[in-house]
Design an enzyme around this catalytic site. Structure first.
Site, mmCIF file in Angstrom:
data_model
loop_
_atom_site.group_PDB
_atom_site.id
_atom_site.type_symbol
_atom_site.label_atom_id
_atom_site.label_comp_id
_atom_site.label_asym_id
_atom_site.label_seq_id
_atom_site.Cartn_x
_atom_site.Cartn_y
_atom_site.Cartn_z
ATOM 1 C CG HIS A 157 -1.760 -1.076 1.103
ATOM 2 N ND1 HIS A 157 -3.107 -0.666 1.034
ATOM 3 C CD2 HIS A 157 -1.769 -2.232 1.146
ATOM 4 C CE1 HIS A 157 -4.123 -2.044 1.074
ATOM 5 N NE2 HIS A 157 -3.058 -2.990 0.891
ATOM 6 C CG ASP A 364 0.416 9.113 1.002
ATOM 7 O OD1 ASP A 364 0.201 7.795 0.977
ATOM 8 O OD2 ASP A 364 -0.060 10.076 1.472
HETATM 9 O O1 F6P Z 1 -0.298 3.291 3.836
HETATM 10 C C1 F6P Z 1 -0.135 1.906 4.405
HETATM 11 C C2 F6P Z 1 -1.037 1.765 5.212
HETATM 12 O O2 F6P Z 1 -0.912 0.765 5.752
HETATM 13 C C3 F6P Z 1 -2.490 2.479 6.293
HETATM 14 O O3 F6P Z 1 -3.475 2.319 5.512
HETATM 15 C C4 F6P Z 1 -2.493 2.655 7.071
HETATM 16 O O4 F6P Z 1 -2.564 4.426 7.065
HETATM 17 C C5 F6P Z 1 -1.139 2.669 7.359
HETATM 18 O O5 F6P Z 1 0.385 2.348 6.860
HETATM 19 C C6 F6P Z 1 -0.948 1.577 8.788
HETATM 20 O O6 F6P Z 1 -1.139 2.904 9.965
HETATM 21 P P1 F6P Z 1 -0.970 2.425 11.359
HETATM 22 O O7 F6P Z 1 0.725 1.677 11.663
HETATM 23 O O8 F6P Z 1 -2.347 3.461 12.061
HETATM 24 O O9 F6P Z 1 -1.394 0.895 11.581
#
Ligand code: F6P
Length: 487
Positions: A157, A364
């Site tokens: 992602h 991003d």
């Molecule tokens: O950007 C990838 C991602 O998995 C998002 O979905 C999310 O913003 C983040 O990384 C995960 O964040 P967290 O550490 O709060 O689970």
């Protein structure tokens, strides 16, 4: 095909509960419909040998949601350590912020191996595994070590950086070699995919042909699957949200003033400091904009135990206070700054209320806030999206006002342009973006990836359609109201 989806964070399916991060919120509706089982962390840890790692298993649409307590001894090294203090900064091209010890790496591998063992419980002859995100780069290799021969796909992602940057991750060679146990690796953009293939070819010395890497694990296909949203559903949600008490109160408080909105996790990749400086510069360059527009910045606290996040939180808070002190009036606050999360049912209405959406990350993977802001707009009077050219979404949303988030002056001027854009131009730009969103929905993304995953392992025989006619009956344990659960 019995699909098993795996991610660190999972969504529990309560629409009004704040959900941090795009992944969980985006996956929820499609996983619910598909009949897949979604496995992730419960957010809690446990000591001991964790013979029964599943704290909770509950029904989720036609499938199930299984949440694991992760091993206490390794959680810190895995989550705050290797995943978020080595991989996250590198993946977002901040090698200067990499902090990770060998113990962190070993804990990361331990948690990946632990998850692999837990997944065996859900394996069936026609299973396919779809692993999400940077927390589980080595999970495919661990599953193979346990004898899993079914298709295993992975989707990243976040961005994938250049060879030089990824090489800053300790043990990168060992880790990326392990990634090649996946049959299919999906990326958000062409650039990410090319960077990965360049690393495989040049740093690992492997044969790469037509997006396929050949390694000791066999063949791995790397391809691009830009993640989308459900624009129709989001638009309906936004129209409905206009009567939500929070949204109504916001609108009343504006008194005809325009609103710009930013919604982010408090993360250094999101460009919050530069964004606030750009608003400061805008009110400096165009004093007539004082009192006519304010910024609502929602910055949800995130990964607070990591030093870089604590430092950022203090820096942003100080900056907001300085800007409000410099430009504010007795009856006007330029920046409304909130450190909490909102559910999508409220956010959709906040987006629709704002004439400008500011999504200006330094880096991003996709940024679904950008897509949601567009989908939430009133078609008769849409707002303007100011979007960083370094967000994956910029590839599709190219009629947004694209900005360089390092250019504070440029951003200031572009936000001012957005505020005065005539209706005809706003509609033209918005319609072009909506057409892109309708052409690349989350449902399409899900179908494209799972189809490609099936194709990637044709020698495993036909797997059947993804949508199960009959939902699989997992051996579930009831945890709350129990109506749809079984033992
Ligand atoms: O950007 C990838 C991602 O998995 C998002 O979905 C999310 O913003 C983040 O990384 C995960 O964040 P967290 O550490 O709060 O689970």
């Amino acid at each position: 095909m019995n699909l098993v989806v795996v991610s660190n964070r999972v969504a529990r399916g309560k629409p009004n509960e704040p959900m941090t991060g795009g992944l969980a919120a985006a996956l929820l509706p499609v996983v619910e419909k598909s009949g897949a089982i979604w496995v992730g962390s419960s957010g809690r840890v446990r000591d001991g040998n964790l013979k029964e790692p599943f704290a909770e298993i509950e029904a989720l649409g036609a499938g199930a949601l299984a949440m694991l307590d992760l091993p206490a001894a390794h959680y810190g090294g895995y989550y705050e350590g290797f995943a978020n203090s080595a991989l996250w900064p590198a993946l977002h091209s901040r090698p200067d912020l990499i902090r990770a010890s060998l113990d962190d790496y070993l804990s990361y591998r331990e948690v990946n191996a632990f998850m692999a063992r837990a997944l065996l419980r859900f394996r069936k002859p026609d299973s396919a595994f779809w692993i999400q995100d940077y927390h589980f780069l080595a999970l495919g290799a661990e599953l193979r070590d346990l004898g899993v021969t079914q298709p295993i796909g992975f989707f990243l992602h976040t961005p994938w950086p250049t060879r030089a940057v990824i090489s800053g991750v300790p043990h990168h060679r060992d880790l990326i070699e392990a990634m090649l146990a996946y049959d299919l690796i999906g990326f958000q953009t062409e650039e990410d995919c090319e960077n990965f293939l360049a690393y495989a070819q040049s740093d690992l010395g492997l044969e790469v042909h037509d997006g396929v890497v050949t390694s000791r694990h066999g063949r791995t296909r790397a391809a691009v699957f830009p993640i989308g949203i459900d624009p129709q559903k989001f638009a309906q949600q936004a129209a409905k949200a206009m009567t939500h008490p929070d949204v109504s109160r916001l609108r009343r408080s504006l008194n005809g003033e325009k609103l710009a909105i930013g919604v982010d996790r408090l993360d250094y990749s999101k460009g919050l400091v530069n964004r606030i400086k750009a608003f400061d510069r805008m009110w400096g360059l165009y004093p007539q904009l004082a009192r006519t527009v304010s910024l609502l910045q929602i910055a949800t606290p995130s990964r607070g135990a990591i030093e870089a996040y604590g430092t950022l939180q203090s820096e942003v808070a100080r900056l907001v206070s300085d800007v409000n002190g410099a430009h504010g009036e007795v009856d006007w606050t330029p920046i409304r700054y909130l450190n909490k999360g909102y559910g999508q049912a409220v956010l959709a209405g906040l987006y629709r209320t704002a004439q400008v959406g500011v999504v200006t990350p330094l880096q991003d993977g996709m940024n679904l806030v950008a897509k949601e802001y567009v989908a939430a707009q009133n078609p008769a009077d849409p707002g303007v999206l100011v979007l960083s050219k370094f967000a994956g979404a910029a590839n599709e949303l190219d009629t947004a006002l694209l900005v360089n988030p390092h250019d504070i002056d440029g951003m200031a001027r572009t936000i001012a342009t957005a505020l005065s854009m005539p209706l005809t131009e706003r509609r033209m730009r918005w319609e072009a973006m909506m057409a892109k969103l309708r052409g690349g929905t989350i449902q399409q993304w899900f179908a494209d990836f799972t189809d490609a995953l099936q194709d990637s392992q044709l020698d495993h025989g036909p797997l059947g359609p993804v949508m199960a006619d009959e939902p699989t009956r997992w051996p579930l344990r009831s945890i709350n109201n129990g109506a749809r659960y079984h033992h």
